[in-house]
Design a protein around this motif. Sequence first.
Motif, mmCIF file in Angstrom:
data_model
loop_
_atom_site.group_PDB
_atom_site.id
_atom_site.type_symbol
_atom_site.label_atom_id
_atom_site.label_comp_id
_atom_site.label_asym_id
_atom_site.label_seq_id
_atom_site.Cartn_x
_atom_site.Cartn_y
_atom_site.Cartn_z
ATOM 1 N N TYR A 3 0.848 -1.185 0.000
ATOM 2 C CA TYR A 3 0.000 0.000 0.000
ATOM 3 C C TYR A 3 0.887 1.240 0.000
ATOM 4 N N THR A 7 -1.846 6.114 1.370
ATOM 5 C CA THR A 7 -2.815 5.405 2.197
ATOM 6 C C THR A 7 -2.435 5.522 3.672
ATOM 7 N N PHE A 76 -11.624 0.869 6.664
ATOM 8 C CA PHE A 76 -10.326 0.843 5.989
ATOM 9 C C PHE A 76 -10.502 0.666 4.478
ATOM 10 N N VAL A 80 -8.854 2.839 1.493
ATOM 11 C CA VAL A 80 -8.004 2.184 0.497
ATOM 12 C C VAL A 80 -8.558 2.412 -0.906
ATOM 13 N N GLU A 84 -6.032 4.266 -3.238
ATOM 14 C CA GLU A 84 -5.357 3.351 -4.155
ATOM 15 C C GLU A 84 -6.060 3.235 -5.500
ATOM 16 N N MET B 1 -2.388 -0.611 -5.836
ATOM 17 C CA MET B 1 -1.647 -1.773 -5.356
ATOM 18 C C MET B 1 -2.050 -3.003 -6.143
ATOM 19 N N ARG B 88 6.515 -5.992 3.387
ATOM 20 C CA ARG B 88 5.216 -6.095 4.022
ATOM 21 C C ARG B 88 4.145 -5.380 3.209
ATOM 22 N N LEU B 89 2.902 -5.764 3.454
ATOM 23 C CA LEU B 89 1.773 -5.133 2.757
ATOM 24 C C LEU B 89 1.660 -3.661 3.121
ATOM 25 N N PHE B 90 2.088 -3.343 4.330
ATOM 26 C CA PHE B 90 1.928 -1.971 4.817
ATOM 27 C C PHE B 90 3.101 -1.598 5.706
ATOM 28 N N GLU B 91 3.625 -0.413 5.499
ATOM 29 C CA GLU B 91 4.656 0.104 6.387
ATOM 30 C C GLU B 91 4.208 1.457 6.926
ATOM 31 N N VAL B 126 -3.684 -3.152 12.380
ATOM 32 C CA VAL B 126 -4.848 -3.597 11.598
ATOM 33 C C VAL B 126 -4.393 -4.120 10.241
ATOM 34 N N MET B 127 -3.490 -3.387 9.619
ATOM 35 C CA MET B 127 -3.027 -3.794 8.292
ATOM 36 C C MET B 127 -2.258 -5.109 8.338
#
Lengths: 162, 162
Positions: A3, A7, A76, A80, A84, B1, B88-91, B126-127
């Motif tokens: 992401y 985001t 969320f 997103v 996105e 994404m 990772r999917l989210f940072e 959460v992510m």
Amino acid sequence: MQYSKSTDYALHALLHMAHTRRRDNIGIKELAASLGVSESYLSKIMSKLRQDGIVRAVPGANGGYELAKPPGRITFLDVVRVIEGRQRLFECSNANSRQHRMLAEESGSEPAGDLPDSDECLVKQVMDGAERHLHQYLQEHTIQSLLDAAASRERSRTAGRK
Amino acid sequence: MQYSKSTDYALHALLHMAHTRRRDNIGIKELAASLGVSESYLSKIMSKLRQDGIVRAVPGANGGYELAKPPGRITFLDVVRVIEGRQRLFECSNANSRQHRMLAEESGSEPAGDLPDSDECLVKQVMDGAERHLHQYLQEHTIQSLLDAAASRERSRTAGRK
DNA sequence: TTATTATGGATATTCGATATCCATAATAAA
DNA sequence: TTTATTATGGATATCGAATATCCATAATAA
């Protein structure tokens, strides 16, 4: 695959707005300073959130942003989707490949007219399932979830104090 | 994404190898032609799959690739991890932001020494949950799943024929 | 020995994400 | 009404990852 920072900024901005609740709204200056981001860039993000009805914006002196909905109704997934965009998690770029034609022939579909649709791609079908799972999870978590988590963290800390 | 085209190519290549099962292996030429991709690019992808032990490669005349494991033991997650990498999917890029410091203070953590860790970011928590859900789904689906789906599609077509 | 095939390094290109600047509109305060 | 403040949106610049190709080399079978 990750992401975008946008985001990240958007979610943190919304959390900030929900957390420091007061009667008046928050200017981009304070918001940007709090997140450690430039005002220019953050304003683009806030505009998107406004266009999607997630926040309200008031120009002019003492203007700023405020949540347009209760935190429990901002998921969320909402955020997103706005930031996105609507692009899918996976796209099959091989729709007309020999492989797909082979699989289509094997399963005996009529040869005339119906080109192998991207939706018929077995790989994409699995990935679409993954996307559905991901989105369902994101839809179940809201800005309010963050407030609850913060409160819960606070509680457990206080209780565990010596 | 979005998952990269490389992931698309990798999954389709593996499906092709699993589907057209025979005693000898498949050369990059045939594989690339079947997917409609350049040999140069696909070979990079196949190298990654080989380094991760998903396929075997034999150089020289009549060489090529073959699956190194049964299709049921090659999960989507395996492929995604190899091709997309371990990011990772989210940072959270705001770990040291004023917002996080505020939340940390509120919850009464000791001021000395422990800088607000990225893991303490509520948004990231959460992510991370979303990522776990996504990965679990991807781990439950294998190349064999695709073969099964193809067979199932074939069956229903044959049964429904007039 | 020769032809074939995979490997990996180097490099080029494209595109989206990130970021900034500025002119303009809208609004509140003076 | 005037002025200061604030959001808006267009234009533009930059950077890095994804995509893609070429080529020299190694390995293997014929």
